[in-house]
Design a protein around this motif. Structure first.
Motif, PDB file in Angstrom:
ATOM      1  N   LYS A 119       3.372  10.074  -9.751  1.00  0.00           N
ATOM      2  CA  LYS A 119       2.568  10.307 -10.953  1.00  0.00           C
ATOM      3  C   LYS A 119       1.924  11.696 -10.923  1.00  0.00           C
ATOM      4  CE  LYS A 119       0.227   6.602 -12.274  1.00  0.00           C
ATOM      5  NZ  LYS A 119      -0.936   5.689 -12.339  1.00  0.00           N
ATOM      6  N   LYS A 120       1.530  12.134  -9.725  1.00  0.00           N
ATOM      7  CA  LYS A 120       0.917  13.449  -9.558  1.00  0.00           C
ATOM      8  C   LYS A 120       1.971  14.561  -9.491  1.00  0.00           C
ATOM      9  CE  LYS A 120      -3.046  11.891  -6.831  1.00  0.00           C
ATOM     10  NZ  LYS A 120      -3.576  11.889  -5.469  1.00  0.00           N
ATOM     11  N   LYS A 121       3.227  14.177  -9.665  1.00  0.00           N
ATOM     12  CA  LYS A 121       4.360  15.119  -9.639  1.00  0.00           C
ATOM     13  C   LYS A 121       4.546  15.767  -8.271  1.00  0.00           C
ATOM     14  CE  LYS A 121       5.123  15.056 -14.253  1.00  0.00           C
ATOM     15  NZ  LYS A 121       5.557  13.726 -14.588  1.00  0.00           N
ATOM     16  N   GLU A 122       4.072  15.085  -7.203  1.00  0.00           N
ATOM     17  CA  GLU A 122       4.256  15.620  -5.855  1.00  0.00           C
ATOM     18  C   GLU A 122       5.648  15.280  -5.314  1.00  0.00           C
ATOM     19  OE1 GLU A 122       0.981  14.312  -3.431  1.00  0.00           O
ATOM     20  OE2 GLU A 122      -0.490  15.199  -4.793  1.00  0.00           O
ATOM     21  N   ILE A 123       6.218  14.181  -5.840  1.00  0.00           N
ATOM     22  CA  ILE A 123       7.597  13.814  -5.480  1.00  0.00           C
ATOM     23  C   ILE A 123       8.342  13.391  -6.743  1.00  0.00           C
ATOM     24  CG2 ILE A 123       7.048  13.098  -3.094  1.00  0.00           C
ATOM     25  CD1 ILE A 123       7.137  10.171  -4.058  1.00  0.00           C
ATOM     26  N   SER A 124       9.668  13.450  -6.692  1.00  0.00           N
ATOM     27  CA  SER A 124      10.474  13.052  -7.856  1.00  0.00           C
ATOM     28  C   SER A 124      10.695  11.541  -7.837  1.00  0.00           C
ATOM     29  CB  SER A 124      11.829  13.764  -7.799  1.00  0.00           C
ATOM     30  OG  SER A 124      12.563  13.295  -6.691  1.00  0.00           O
ATOM     31  N   GLU A 125      11.218  11.021  -8.936  1.00  0.00           N
ATOM     32  CA  GLU A 125      11.508   9.584  -9.014  1.00  0.00           C
ATOM     33  C   GLU A 125      12.557   9.202  -7.964  1.00  0.00           C
ATOM     34  OE1 GLU A 125      13.260   6.254 -12.131  1.00  0.00           O
ATOM     35  OE2 GLU A 125      12.817   8.270 -12.870  1.00  0.00           O
ATOM     36  N   ASP A 126      13.585  10.051  -7.811  1.00  0.00           N
ATOM     37  CA  ASP A 126      14.627   9.778  -6.812  1.00  0.00           C
ATOM     38  C   ASP A 126      14.037   9.751  -5.410  1.00  0.00           C
ATOM     39  OD1 ASP A 126      16.509   9.628  -8.778  1.00  0.00           O
ATOM     40  OD2 ASP A 126      17.318  11.653  -8.454  1.00  0.00           O
ATOM     41  N   GLU A 127      13.147  10.687  -5.117  1.00  0.00           N
ATOM     42  CA  GLU A 127      12.506  10.744  -3.807  1.00  0.00           C
ATOM     43  C   GLU A 127      11.658   9.486  -3.585  1.00  0.00           C
ATOM     44  OE1 GLU A 127      11.319  12.743  -0.122  1.00  0.00           O
ATOM     45  OE2 GLU A 127      13.083  12.636  -1.405  1.00  0.00           O
ATOM     46  N   ARG A 128      10.932   9.052  -4.639  1.00  0.00           N
ATOM     47  CA  ARG A 128      10.117   7.836  -4.529  1.00  0.00           C
ATOM     48  C   ARG A 128      11.016   6.637  -4.202  1.00  0.00           C
ATOM     49  NH1 ARG A 128       9.479   3.629  -7.807  1.00  0.00           N
ATOM     50  NH2 ARG A 128      10.260   4.723  -9.623  1.00  0.00           N
ATOM     51  N   LYS A 129      12.126   6.518  -4.904  1.00  0.00           N
ATOM     52  CA  LYS A 129      13.031   5.375  -4.668  1.00  0.00           C
ATOM     53  C   LYS A 129      13.609   5.424  -3.255  1.00  0.00           C
ATOM     54  CE  LYS A 129      14.201   4.361  -9.429  1.00  0.00           C
ATOM     55  NZ  LYS A 129      15.173   4.425 -10.498  1.00  0.00           N
ATOM     56  N   ARG A 130      13.958   6.619  -2.786  1.00  0.00           N
ATOM     57  CA  ARG A 130      14.508   6.766  -1.444  1.00  0.00           C
ATOM     58  C   ARG A 130      13.460   6.349  -0.396  1.00  0.00           C
ATOM     59  NH1 ARG A 130      14.322   9.711   2.751  1.00  0.00           N
ATOM     60  NH2 ARG A 130      12.908  11.287   1.957  1.00  0.00           N
ATOM     61  N   GLU A 188      10.856   4.376  -0.927  1.00  0.00           N
ATOM     62  CA  GLU A 188      10.595   2.940  -1.040  1.00  0.00           C
ATOM     63  C   GLU A 188      11.638   2.151  -0.250  1.00  0.00           C
ATOM     64  OE1 GLU A 188      10.363   2.083  -5.242  1.00  0.00           O
ATOM     65  OE2 GLU A 188       8.206   2.479  -5.303  1.00  0.00           O
ATOM     66  N   ASP A 189      12.897   2.624  -0.287  1.00  0.00           N
ATOM     67  CA  ASP A 189      13.954   1.980   0.507  1.00  0.00           C
ATOM     68  C   ASP A 189      13.638   2.101   2.001  1.00  0.00           C
ATOM     69  OD1 ASP A 189      15.365   1.222  -1.726  1.00  0.00           O
ATOM     70  OD2 ASP A 189      16.831   2.859  -1.605  1.00  0.00           O
ATOM     71  N   GLU A 190      13.149   3.274   2.398  1.00  0.00           N
ATOM     72  CA  GLU A 190      12.772   3.505   3.795  1.00  0.00           C
ATOM     73  C   GLU A 190      11.647   2.540   4.219  1.00  0.00           C
ATOM     74  OE1 GLU A 190      10.394   7.185   5.151  1.00  0.00           O
ATOM     75  OE2 GLU A 190      12.501   7.778   5.424  1.00  0.00           O
ATOM     76  N   VAL A 191      10.652   2.386   3.347  1.00  0.00           N
ATOM     77  CA  VAL A 191       9.532   1.481   3.619  1.00  0.00           C
ATOM     78  C   VAL A 191      10.050   0.043   3.730  1.00  0.00           C
ATOM     79  CG1 VAL A 191       7.422   0.458   2.633  1.00  0.00           C
ATOM     80  CG2 VAL A 191       7.757   2.933   2.568  1.00  0.00           C
ATOM     81  N   ASP A 202       0.834  -1.211   0.000  1.00  0.00           N
ATOM     82  CA  ASP A 202       0.000   0.000   0.000  1.00  0.00           C
ATOM     83  C   ASP A 202       0.864   1.255   0.000  1.00  0.00           C
ATOM     84  OD1 ASP A 202      -2.177  -1.696   0.110  1.00  0.00           O
ATOM     85  OD2 ASP A 202      -2.627  -1.296   2.233  1.00  0.00           O
ATOM     86  N   ALA A 203       1.926   1.254   0.815  1.00  0.00           N
ATOM     87  CA  ALA A 203       2.809   2.417   0.891  1.00  0.00           C
ATOM     88  C   ALA A 203       3.502   2.662  -0.447  1.00  0.00           C
ATOM     89  CB  ALA A 203       3.842   2.220   1.994  1.00  0.00           C
ATOM     90  N   ASN A 204       3.986   1.582  -1.068  1.00  0.00           N
ATOM     91  CA  ASN A 204       4.663   1.736  -2.365  1.00  0.00           C
ATOM     92  C   ASN A 204       3.704   2.218  -3.450  1.00  0.00           C
ATOM     93  OD1 ASN A 204       7.167   1.041  -1.346  1.00  0.00           O
ATOM     94  ND2 ASN A 204       7.014  -1.114  -1.932  1.00  0.00           N
ATOM     95  N   GLU A 205       2.463   1.749  -3.401  1.00  0.00           N
ATOM     96  CA  GLU A 205       1.462   2.228  -4.372  1.00  0.00           C
ATOM     97  C   GLU A 205       1.187   3.714  -4.155  1.00  0.00           C
ATOM     98  OE1 GLU A 205      -1.931  -0.372  -4.053  1.00  0.00           O
ATOM     99  OE2 GLU A 205      -0.878  -2.005  -5.067  1.00  0.00           O
ATOM    100  N   ALA A 206       1.122   4.132  -2.891  1.00  0.00           N
ATOM    101  CA  ALA A 206       0.896   5.550  -2.573  1.00  0.00           C
ATOM    102  C   ALA A 206       2.070   6.389  -3.096  1.00  0.00           C
ATOM    103  CB  ALA A 206       0.723   5.745  -1.072  1.00  0.00           C
ATOM    104  N   LEU A 207       3.279   5.865  -2.958  1.00  0.00           N
ATOM    105  CA  LEU A 207       4.460   6.600  -3.451  1.00  0.00           C
ATOM    106  C   LEU A 207       4.424   6.738  -4.975  1.00  0.00           C
ATOM    107  CD1 LEU A 207       7.210   5.056  -1.151  1.00  0.00           C
ATOM    108  CD2 LEU A 207       6.483   7.449  -1.205  1.00  0.00           C
ATOM    109  N   LYS A 208       4.054   5.675  -5.671  1.00  0.00           N
ATOM    110  CA  LYS A 208       3.956   5.734  -7.138  1.00  0.00           C
ATOM    111  C   LYS A 208       2.889   6.735  -7.562  1.00  0.00           C
ATOM    112  CE  LYS A 208       5.797   1.194  -8.157  1.00  0.00           C
ATOM    113  NZ  LYS A 208       5.578  -0.064  -7.479  1.00  0.00           N
ATOM    114  N   GLU A 209       1.791   6.749  -6.815  1.00  0.00           N
ATOM    115  CA  GLU A 209       0.705   7.695  -7.083  1.00  0.00           C
ATOM    116  C   GLU A 209       1.196   9.140  -6.885  1.00  0.00           C
ATOM    117  OE1 GLU A 209      -3.101   8.291  -8.420  1.00  0.00           O
ATOM    118  OE2 GLU A 209      -2.198   6.317  -8.073  1.00  0.00           O
ATOM    119  N   ASP A 210       1.929   9.361  -5.789  1.00  0.00           N
ATOM    120  CA  ASP A 210       2.479  10.694  -5.511  1.00  0.00           C
ATOM    121  C   ASP A 210       3.437  11.130  -6.612  1.00  0.00           C
ATOM    122  OD1 ASP A 210       1.008  10.714  -3.187  1.00  0.00           O
ATOM    123  OD2 ASP A 210       2.724  10.383  -1.838  1.00  0.00           O
TER     124      ASP A 210
END
Length: 185
Positions: free
Chosen positions: A144-155, A157-160, A134-142
């Motif tokens: 996609k909405k340009k609320e976070i960058s790809e690098d931020e999403r990967k960082r 996801e590592d935290e999760v 669920d958390a990873n899906e929320a990050l991908k959604e964020d």
């Protein structure tokens, strides 16, 4: 809609581990534990009620549970509820007190309980992994909405994943400890 919330992810993973610990505390070892009677429900006053709402449970000795029924009229219903719970206990009534001696566990029953503890552990891990998904899906959604960058999403996801690993390790430790307790007492 989906927005990543680290505190919520942590809370949900902690909840899965706490639920597991509650389930494990209800598994019987050779020692008396009041949590053993937590799942017992009793039919009183025309309704099904948890045992702890009609009686006080205590462990006066290492191998004995004592159930003090508040209303004398409910003693038989409490005995029936304990028997129906299929805990392998033999209630002995003495007025408003029901004594439950802890029988020794045979080898077969110990193995069944150890296997059940493992099943509880697997269910907790599945719940933790579902939270991660669920958390990873929320990050991908964020992203996609340009609320976070790809690098931020990967960082993130590592935290999760680190949170997931820590909670899975805590689950494994709790299950191992309980299995050792079951097999040695």
């Amino acid at each position: 809609m989906a927005k990543y919330d680290k505190a919520d992810v942590e809370r949900r993973m902690d909840g899965a581990v706490e639920s597991l610990k509650g389930d494990l505390s209800g598994l019987r070892t050779g020692r008396a534990n009041t949590a053993l009677l937590d799942p017992v429900v009793v039919e009183v006053y025309g309704a099904m009620m948890p045992l702890n709402q009609v009686a006080t449970v205590s462990a006066p000795e290492a191998r004995m549970l004592s159930v003090q029924v508040w209303d004398k009229a409910n003693v038989n219903a409490v005995e029936k509820g304990i028997s129906k719970a299929n805990l392998g206990l033999n209630p002995m009534s003495d007025g408003q007190t029901i004594r439950l001696p802890m029988p020794d566990l045979n080898e077969e029953r110990r193995k069944e309980l150890a296997k059940l503890a493992g099943t509880y552990g697997e269910n907790a891990k599945i719940a933790i992994r579902n939270v991660r998904r669920d958390a990873n899906e929320a990050l991908k959604e964020d992203e996609k909405k340009k609320e976070i960058s790809e690098d931020e999403r990967k960082r993130l996801e590592d935290e999760v994943q680190k949170m997931t690993d820590a909670h899975v390790a805590e689950t494994d430790t709790a299950v191992e400890k309980k299995i050792q307790e079951i097999l040695t007492q």
